[in-house]
Motif scaffolding. Structure first.
Motif, PDB file in Angstrom:
ATOM      1  N   GLY A   1       1.041  -1.274  -0.030  1.00 12.71           N
ATOM      2  CA  GLY A   1       0.002   0.186  -0.025  1.00 12.71           C
ATOM      3  C   GLY A   1       0.897   1.192  -0.100  1.00 12.71           C
ATOM      4  N   VAL A   2       1.894   1.064   0.837  1.00  7.56           N
ATOM      5  CA  VAL A   2       2.780   2.510   0.841  1.00  7.56           C
ATOM      6  C   VAL A   2       3.513   2.732  -0.401  1.00  7.56           C
ATOM      7  CG1 VAL A   2       4.527   3.657   2.264  1.00  7.56           C
ATOM      8  CG2 VAL A   2       2.878   2.319   3.362  1.00  7.56           C
ATOM      9  N   SER A   3       3.909   1.411  -0.735  1.00 11.23           N
ATOM     10  CA  SER A   3       4.620   1.450  -2.207  1.00 11.23           C
ATOM     11  C   SER A   3       3.683   2.221  -3.240  1.00 11.23           C
ATOM     12  CB  SER A   3       5.269   0.280  -2.717  1.00 11.23           C
ATOM     13  OG  SER A   3       5.934  -0.448  -1.928  1.00 11.23           O
ATOM     14  N   PHE A   4       2.312   1.842  -3.261  1.00 13.05           N
ATOM     15  CA  PHE A   4       1.592   2.303  -4.323  1.00 13.05           C
ATOM     16  C   PHE A   4       1.261   4.004  -3.926  1.00 13.05           C
ATOM     17  CE2 PHE A   4      -2.792   3.395  -5.299  1.00 13.05           C
ATOM     18  CZ  PHE A   4      -3.060   3.133  -6.630  1.00 13.05           C
ATOM     19  N   PHE A   5       1.160   4.160  -2.579  1.00 15.22           N
ATOM     20  CA  PHE A   5       1.274   5.745  -2.358  1.00 15.22           C
ATOM     21  C   PHE A   5       2.309   6.530  -2.874  1.00 15.22           C
ATOM     22  CE2 PHE A   5       2.748   8.759   0.762  1.00 15.22           C
ATOM     23  CZ  PHE A   5       1.737   9.887   0.423  1.00 15.22           C
ATOM     24  N   TYR A   6       3.305   6.107  -2.789  1.00 10.14           N
ATOM     25  CA  TYR A   6       4.690   6.687  -3.277  1.00 10.14           C
ATOM     26  C   TYR A   6       4.946   6.582  -4.680  1.00 10.14           C
ATOM     27  CZ  TYR A   6       6.809   7.431   1.439  1.00 10.14           C
ATOM     28  OH  TYR A   6       6.977   7.714   2.514  1.00 10.14           O
ATOM     29  N   LEU A   7       4.291   5.627  -5.443  1.00  5.02           N
ATOM     30  CA  LEU A   7       4.216   5.699  -7.096  1.00  5.02           C
ATOM     31  C   LEU A   7       3.265   6.719  -7.495  1.00  5.02           C
ATOM     32  CD1 LEU A   7       4.821   4.152  -9.529  1.00  5.02           C
ATOM     33  CD2 LEU A   7       2.727   2.813  -9.220  1.00  5.02           C
ATOM     34  N   VAL A   8       1.959   6.678  -6.801  1.00  6.88           N
ATOM     35  CA  VAL A   8       1.216   7.583  -7.436  1.00  6.88           C
ATOM     36  C   VAL A   8       1.416   9.039  -7.248  1.00  6.88           C
ATOM     37  CG1 VAL A   8      -0.912   6.187  -7.527  1.00  6.88           C
ATOM     38  CG2 VAL A   8      -0.646   7.876  -5.399  1.00  6.88           C
ATOM     39  N   GLN A   9       2.405   9.156  -6.246  1.00  6.09           N
ATOM     40  CA  GLN A   9       2.673  10.623  -5.746  1.00  6.09           C
ATOM     41  C   GLN A   9       4.093  11.046  -6.703  1.00  6.09           C
ATOM     42  OE1 GLN A   9       4.769  11.131  -1.941  1.00  6.09           O
ATOM     43  NE2 GLN A   9       3.360  12.703  -1.465  1.00  6.09           N
ATOM     44  N   GLN A  10       4.810  10.152  -6.844  1.00  7.37           N
ATOM     45  CA  GLN A  10       5.995  10.511  -7.740  1.00  7.37           C
ATOM     46  C   GLN A  10       5.696  10.506  -9.298  1.00  7.37           C
ATOM     47  OE1 GLN A  10       9.059   7.797  -6.321  1.00  7.37           O
ATOM     48  NE2 GLN A  10       9.048   8.630  -4.244  1.00  7.37           N
TER      49      GLN A  10
ATOM     50  N   SER B   1      -6.619  11.776  -5.255  1.00  7.02           N
ATOM     51  CA  SER B   1      -5.211  12.037  -5.358  1.00  7.02           C
ATOM     52  C   SER B   1      -4.314  11.146  -4.270  1.00  7.02           C
ATOM     53  CB  SER B   1      -5.256  13.545  -4.564  1.00  7.02           C
ATOM     54  OG  SER B   1      -5.631  13.539  -3.321  1.00  7.02           O
ATOM     55  N   PRO B   2      -2.961  11.344  -4.108  1.00  2.00           N
ATOM     56  CA  PRO B   2      -2.069  10.591  -3.319  1.00  2.00           C
ATOM     57  C   PRO B   2      -2.678  10.441  -1.847  1.00  2.00           C
ATOM     58  CG  PRO B   2      -0.857  11.642  -4.668  1.00  2.00           C
ATOM     59  CD  PRO B   2      -1.958  12.197  -5.053  1.00  2.00           C
ATOM     60  N   GLY B   3      -3.187  11.712  -1.541  1.00  2.00           N
ATOM     61  CA  GLY B   3      -3.799  11.793  -0.263  1.00  2.00           C
ATOM     62  C   GLY B   3      -5.019  10.617   0.300  1.00  2.00           C
ATOM     63  N   SER B   4      -5.512  10.307  -0.793  1.00  2.00           N
ATOM     64  CA  SER B   4      -6.681   9.203  -0.750  1.00  2.00           C
ATOM     65  C   SER B   4      -6.020   7.946  -0.435  1.00  2.00           C
ATOM     66  CB  SER B   4      -7.635   9.267  -1.868  1.00  2.00           C
ATOM     67  OG  SER B   4      -8.001  10.652  -2.380  1.00  2.00           O
ATOM     68  N   VAL B   5      -5.010   7.537  -0.795  1.00  2.00           N
ATOM     69  CA  VAL B   5      -4.405   6.263  -0.665  1.00  2.00           C
ATOM     70  C   VAL B   5      -3.113   6.180   0.372  1.00  2.00           C
ATOM     71  CG1 VAL B   5      -5.256   5.519  -2.770  1.00  2.00           C
ATOM     72  CG2 VAL B   5      -3.057   6.507  -2.712  1.00  2.00           C
TER      73      VAL B   5
END
Lengths: 317, 404
Positions: free
Chosen positions: B178-187, B291-295
């Protein structure tokens, strides 16, 4: 176990050959960037090892996935900052970072976790709850500002280094600290009585209790050391970068991945995992900026696919 | 083989120190499995008949209440409280199904939901994102199925990865995913729109009904919440659901009986993925953006909080948890500063985990057993799974049978 199959070698080659090609290409075309990325990776790995070693130590003995580990990191960093700011003594700040987080860890173990022995999932839930509460309390108290430490001049200069020319001393210091901590941990676990008890507990908790050892005390000591390592890493990492809300998640994530890759409950595994993840992150950042995190993820997937218990993890888990 | 290894080998299903606990009632689990052949061939028709027979006054009251709700509540309550609680409850239901019945607590459910939301924005209609990412602008009836399919695929992949390890590791691996996904969509700016994500992700107009309006949105969310609820209720009595609960109770025995444990677990992730994906689309429409904030880690943990708050022993739990969560979220501002919401919800969560591991449902069961005049036996919840009674509620492991 004894038959190292051909397919394993095949997969190893699939991974190793492109890696070797990349290393040769990168070191020929731009040796400066390559070496500095390598150094950055290794020193970042040192920091990750500091955080993850405590996490894996606690997990190895107590099967407690301490998801509040990142909060302990941040807590140690803030406490260290307060003391460092008041006394101008960076070394005292490091000591306070360790001691304060260790105290919190000790209290948590004695007041909460000892009453839910063996209920792994519930313990994890409690640590999640604690991390939410702790993060918000720290945000309340310290606000959203970014704090930075003021370490002694001597370790905050740069030193000459091959190929790169100059390199920040502090990063080398972090590496040295990580190596020292790693050696001390090794010595503690292998050469002291408490360490032997911890190792015995990792192997078989019930047998340890049956042979007359006060397991609760061993647990409390381990949890305090594990938490203390997080706090220590908080001050050291906070000096390298800075201290701000959100760092807790970042380092929790780092220790999770490091421990999953390296093998849960194994200190050497934490070192290997930290090295892999640290290097992957820095090389990703330098050579493929937007996809840096994908490399970390890919390593995790590959390790899980071929060795579900991690590179140096044990089968029993 | 040492004693410890032997014990582990024989007892992987019963937890590490199973011998310190009273043995679980084997009769109940065997009965659960044994009763499959009786029910399975009868199929859907019998299930409907059973369901009709099981309807009690409280079901009718609850159903009427949720149907009438928007006509008595203000638009704020309908949309912010009702609609959001239904959508969040649906995502949490996927976790309850996985955690409570599959024994796998996944923290990545919000990432799956988030991916569905992202896909609706990317494939469907959304505002121009920062950094060049733009949506294809396809109509909703293409975009939504694609989004759900991709998210389900991702869920299956997550399951495939995390079932390689067991129990407590699942939580770590899904958190890492989950955190990887968050960083992916953020970057990533080229596809996911980076830090800002996508704006103007709106629910469609269908037959002149604007699903962005409070009441239509509420009914849309309610429909899918009810659909998910009854689907899970049905599935838990279907052979697959019963086998899954068997896997939760003791994977080794199920394996010995000839069930493919890994396949059942991965399929559970897939099923949960569909629910989470639908919830994710609803959440994206609710927020009007993704947005990344949602995940991030916060929302990921929120789903766990909702599921645990309600209780993981019954599919109604996540909805109760979601209602409480949303109410606290919206009204914490009146009690204590709005920024301290996390503190309030964290403390509520902690006290639930510490004192009532079965969540509000467990609390309700406790109240019932202690208030009923000599009636109900202690330690037995009245929630039923199909016709077979669950084994006595073990309140000693966080409300979830995590051990395998």
């Amino acid at each position: 176990m004894n038959r190292m199959r051909l397919s394993n070698w095949f997969w190893l080659a699939v991974i190793a050959i492109p890696l070797a090609v990349f290393v040769v290409w990168a070191s020929v075309t731009n040796p400066r960037q390559f070496v500095s990325t390598l150094l950055n990776g290794v020193t970042l790995a040192a920091l990750y090892f500091l955080v993850a070693s405590g996490f894996t130590l606690v997990f190895g003995l107590m099967r407690n996935v301490n998801l509040a580990h990142g909060s302990l990191y941040l807590f140690g960093a803030y406490m260290g900052w307060v003391v460092g700011d008041a006394t101008d003594d960076w070394f005292l700040a490091v000591a306070v970072g360790f001691a304060s987080a260790a105290l919190v860890g000790f209290l948590l173990q004695v007041s909460i976790f000892r009453f839910m022995q063996g209920q792994e999932l519930r313990q994890t839930m409690v640590t999640i709850g604690l991390s939410i509460v702790l993060a918000d309390l720290m945000l309340w108290w310290f606000g959203g500002e970014i704090y930075s430490f003021d370490p002694p001049r001597a370790i905050f200069k740069s030193i000459p280094m091959i190929v790169v020319g100059k390199y920040p001393t502090y990063r080398i210091v972090v590496l040295a600290i990580a190596i020292v901590i790693g050696l001390v941990l090794w010595w503690f676990l292998n050469r002291t009585k408490v360490g032997m008890m911890i190792r015995a507990g990792v192997d078989d908790r019930q047998m340890l209790a049956a042979s007359g050892v006060n397991v609760q005390r061993v647990f409390a000591i381990t949890f305090a050391i594990g938490a203390g390592l997080a706090g220590l890493a908080g001050v050291i990492g906070g000096t390298a970068l800075s201290v701000s809300p959100g760092e807790d998640t970042r380092y929790l994530m780092a220790s999770l991945v490091v421990v999953i890759v390296g093998g849960m409950g194994s200190i050497p595994g934490a070192a290997v995992g930290a090295l892999l993840i640290g290097l992957a992150e820095q090389f990703g950042l330098a050579y493929a900026p937007t996809y840096g995190v994908v490399f970390t993820f890919l390593i995790m997937v590959l390790v899980l696919a071929f060795r579900p218990t991690g590179i140096l993890g044990r089968r029993s888990a | 083989m040492s004693a410890a290894q032997w014990r582990r080998a024989m007892n992987t299903g019963a937890g590490r120190n199973a011998w310190s606990r009273p043995p679980r009632a084997p009769a109940a689990s065997t009965a659960a499995i044994a009763s499959v052949p009786d029910q399975a061939p009868a199929g859907f028709g019998a299930a409907v008949a059973d369901a009709l027979r099981a309807i009690g006054p409280r079901h009718v009251i609850v159903l009427l209440a949720v149907l009438v709700y928007p006509w008595v509540a203000t638009p704020f309550f309908t949309y912010q409280i009702g609609g959001q609680a239904m959508a969040l409850g649906l995502i949490a239901l996927s976790l309850t199904f996985l955690g409570g019945y599959g024994g796998m607590v996944s923290l990545a459910q919000m990432s799956i939901a988030g991916l569905a939301g992202y896909m609706v924005a990317i494939v469907g209609v959304a505002g121009e994102a920062q950094g060049g990412a733009s949506s294809l602008g396809w109509p909703w009836w293409i975009a939504v199925p694609i989004a759900i399919a991709i998210a389900t695929l991702f869920a299956t992949f997550t399951g495939w990865l995390s079932v390689r390890t067991e129990g407590i590791y699942t939580i770590m691996i899904t958190l890492a995913i989950g955190v990887s996904f968050f960083y992916l969509v953020q970057q990533n700016y080229s596809i996911f729109g980076g830090h800002e994500g996508f704006n103007q992700v709106h629910a469609p107009m269908v037959f002149d009904i604007d699903f962005n309006k409070a009441v239509p949105y509420y009914y849309l969310a309610l429909f899918w919440a009810l659909a998910g609820y009854f689907f899970i209720k049905y599935l838990l009595r279907a052979p697959f659901g019963v086998a899954l609960q068997g896997v939760r109770e003791n994977a080794r025995r199920m394996n010995a009986l000839g069930f493919d444990v890994t396949a059942h677990r991965i399929a559970a992730y897939t099923v949960a993925g569909v629910l989470a994906a639908i919830g994710g689309v609803l959440m994206a429409w609710y927020n009007g953006r993704i947005s990344p904030g949602s995940v991030g880690v916060g929302p990921m943990l929120d789903i766990l909080i909702i599921a645990v708050l309600g209780g993981m022993r019954h599919p109604i739990g996540p909805f109760i948890g979601a209602i409480l969560f949303v109410v606290v979220q919206n009204f914490a501002i009146d009690v204590i500063a709005r920024e301290r919401f996390n503190l309030v919800i964290g403390i509520v969560f902690l006290s639930i985990v510490l004192f009532s591991p079965d969540g509000l449902l467990g609390l309700w069961g406790y109240v019932r057993t202690h208030l009923a005049p000599g009636g109900v036996q202690p330690n037995r919840l009245s929630w039923r799974v199909g016709q077979t009674r669950r084994a006595p509620a073990r309140t000693d492991n966080g409300g979830v049978q995590a051990d395998r």
